[in-house]
Design an enzyme around this catalytic site. Structure first.
Site, short mmCIF file in Angstrom:
data_model
loop_
_atom_site.label_atom_id
_atom_site.label_comp_id
_atom_site.label_asym_id
_atom_site.label_seq_id
_atom_site.Cartn_x
_atom_site.Cartn_y
_atom_site.Cartn_z
N ASP A 1 -3.19 4.61 2.75
CA ASP A 1 -3.49 5.04 4.12
C ASP A 1 -3.12 6.50 4.25
OD1 ASP A 1 -4.32 2.51 4.88
OD2 ASP A 1 -2.36 1.93 5.69
N ASP B 1 1.53 4.63 2.32
CA ASP B 1 1.24 5.26 3.60
C ASP B 1 1.66 6.73 3.54
OD1 ASP B 1 0.63 2.69 5.18
OD2 ASP B 1 2.60 2.27 4.33
N ASP C 1 0.85 -1.19 0.00
CA ASP C 1 0.00 0.00 0.00
C ASP C 1 0.88 1.24 0.00
OD1 ASP C 1 1.07 0.24 2.52
OD2 ASP C 1 -0.84 0.37 3.57
P1 ATP Z 1 3.93 -2.77 3.07
O1 ATP Z 1 4.93 -2.56 2.00
O2 ATP Z 1 3.43 -4.17 3.10
O3 ATP Z 1 2.84 -1.76 3.05
P2 ATP Z 1 4.64 -1.48 5.50
O4 ATP Z 1 5.77 -1.62 6.43
O5 ATP Z 1 4.45 -0.15 4.86
O6 ATP Z 1 4.75 -2.62 4.42
P3 ATP Z 1 1.96 -1.17 6.60
O7 ATP Z 1 0.99 -2.21 7.02
O8 ATP Z 1 1.54 -0.29 5.48
O9 ATP Z 1 3.34 -1.92 6.31
O10 ATP Z 1 2.24 -0.31 7.87
C1 ATP Z 1 3.21 0.71 7.96
C2 ATP Z 1 3.37 1.09 9.41
O11 ATP Z 1 2.25 1.87 9.83
C3 ATP Z 1 3.39 -0.13 10.31
O12 ATP Z 1 4.68 -0.47 10.67
C4 ATP Z 1 2.61 0.27 11.54
O13 ATP Z 1 3.49 0.59 12.58
C5 ATP Z 1 1.86 1.51 11.12
N1 ATP Z 1 0.42 1.21 11.11
C6 ATP Z 1 -0.25 0.47 10.21
N2 ATP Z 1 -1.56 0.42 10.51
C7 ATP Z 1 -1.73 1.17 11.62
C8 ATP Z 1 -2.84 1.53 12.43
N3 ATP Z 1 -4.07 1.11 12.15
N4 ATP Z 1 -2.61 2.32 13.50
C9 ATP Z 1 -1.38 2.74 13.78
N5 ATP Z 1 -0.29 2.45 13.07
C10 ATP Z 1 -0.45 1.67 12.01
MN MN Z 2 2.68 0.25 3.74
MN MN Z 3 -0.42 0.85 5.52
#
Ligand code: ATP
Ligand code: MN
Ligand code: MN
Length: 355
Positions: free
Chosen positions: A299, A207, A205
């Site tokens: 997100d 962020d 995703d």
């Molecule tokens: P990917 O490439 O799979 O997206 P990623 O490390 O970016 O890997 P994410 O699930 O997008 O993974 O999450 C990024 C970070 O945001 C996570 O490490 C987490 O700490 C934080 N995070 C995700 N969801 C939430 C939430 N609902 N509330 C607070 N923090 C969150």
């Molecule tokens: Mn992510």
């Molecule tokens: Mn995310």
């Protein structure tokens, strides 16, 4: 243990947040296996066991080279009997029979499929499995199934959402958000967080953190941004959650929940693309295969500038790094860290007893 062993062991600290982890994992043959077992454990509701496998995998991820002997393994922290056995098996045979068995299991495969749907957690996936549902087709064709709006969108865009998002796509989306945000509020600061901020080349995703140098100016911005993007047909799904920081804030709360209280939207964007990368759609001849857009999970998180450093740290991940950082803060520093603040528990106790 020899002196050399002690030195080597001290090179790999026990807390994940104390370790430097290379971007390319030299031990994926082991970590893939351990992560499969971690998933399997979580599908069975064994969160403790699941975390134990994650811990072991995280240690191997941090190594600069591929593990070659069981002696090296014995010097590493974070390994329980089970994880050790799996790694040993792979060292000896090139694969783990246990992991092979797990990946063949119908329950494992179904739970993995279902939990990969946006909006579907362990509980829902398990209920569907118990009800005899096995495939996306089963879900799509079921008459009695009550799907949430989020799950409906997740199911509808399943294929796109399970395709990796490239760095270029993430940058495009960040730019889209920035342009719209600036049209409402010049000076808005947009930051790409998550895996891309850690240097990953692709992710599941995008962020995005949104803030403004002047405290309070960021309030109400997100609904305007979403509204504008929506009117341009760029939003396939969104659920706006308002800021709940003041309702939820309780300084002596022992809550270990990872959820924060920022205004946010977990959304799905409709991203224009020249053609599908690798042209995955080309193997069928449905009209879908020529579609010039891709659904991407985004997100969006809004933070006041005063909490921005903590939000940035909290949203950069990885999930395990954040978990370890918070565990380290609590156990080693007696401080609470979350995406809003870092504070001393002792001082808070004093403040509460004085108020
Ligand atoms: P990917 O490439 O799979 O997206 P990623 O490390 O970016 O890997 P994410 O699930 O997008 O993974 O999450 C990024 C970070 O945001 C996570 O490490 C987490 O700490 C934080 N995070 C995700 N969801 C939430 C939430 N609902 N509330 C607070 N923090 C969150
Ligand atoms: Mn992510
Ligand atoms: Mn995310």
């Amino acid at each position: 243990h020899s002196d050399v062993d002690v030195v080597v062991a001290s090179l790999v600290p026990a807390y994940g947040c104390q370790r430097r982890t290379p971007l390319t994992n030299k031990n994926c043959i082991f970590t893939d296996a351990l992560e499969t077992l971690s998933k399997e454990a979580s599908f069975c509701g064994s969160d403790g066991r699941s975390l134990a496998f994650i811990r072991a995998a995280s240690v191997l991820r941090s190594l600069p080279s591929t593990l070659t002997t069981i002696e090296e393994l014995n010097r590493l922290p974070g390994f329980g009997e089970h994880s050790k056995r799996v790694v040993q098996e792979i060292l000896e045979d090139g694969f783990s029979a246990e992991v092979e068995r797990v990946t063949q299991k119908e329950k494992y495969q179904t739970m993995k499929l279902f939990t990969n749907i946006f909006g579907v957690g362990m509980k829902t996936a398990n209920r569907w499995y118990q009800e005899g549902l096995r495939s996306l087709g089963d879900l799509r064709n079921s008459q009695k199934l009550k799907l949430s709006k989020q799950q409906e969108a997740g199911l509808q865009h399943y294929e796109d959402l399970n395709m990796p998002v490239s760095r270029a796509e993430a940058d495009l989306i960040a730019k889209m958000v920035e342009e719209v945000a600036h049209s409402f509020l010049p000076g808005t600061i947009i930051t790409l967080a998550g895996g891309f901020r850690r240097g990953k080349l692709s992710g599941h995703d995008v962020d995005i953190l949104i803030t403004h140098a002047q405290e309070g100016r960021e309030e109400g911005l997100l609904s305007k941004v979403i509204g504008q993007l929506q009117s341009q047909g760029l939003i396939l799904y969104h659920d706006l959650k308002r800021n709940s920081y003041h309702d939820a804030f309780s300084p002596d709360s022992k809550s270990t929940s990872n959820m924060d209280h920022f205004e946010r939207s977990f959304s799905i964007f409709r991203l224009k693309v020249a053609s599908h990368i690798g042209d995955i759609g080309a193997r069928d001849h449905s009209p879908e295969s020529s579609k010039d857009w891709k659904a991407v999970r985004v997100d969006l998180v809004v933070t006041p500038i005063s909490q921005y450093p903590y939000a940035l740290l909290g949203w950069t991940g990885s999930k395990h790094f954040e978990r370890e950082l918070r565990r380290f803060s609590c156990n080693e520093k007696k401080m609470v860290l979350n995406s809003h603040a870092l504070y001393d528990t002792v001082e808070v106790q004093v403040a509460i007893s004085q108020s």
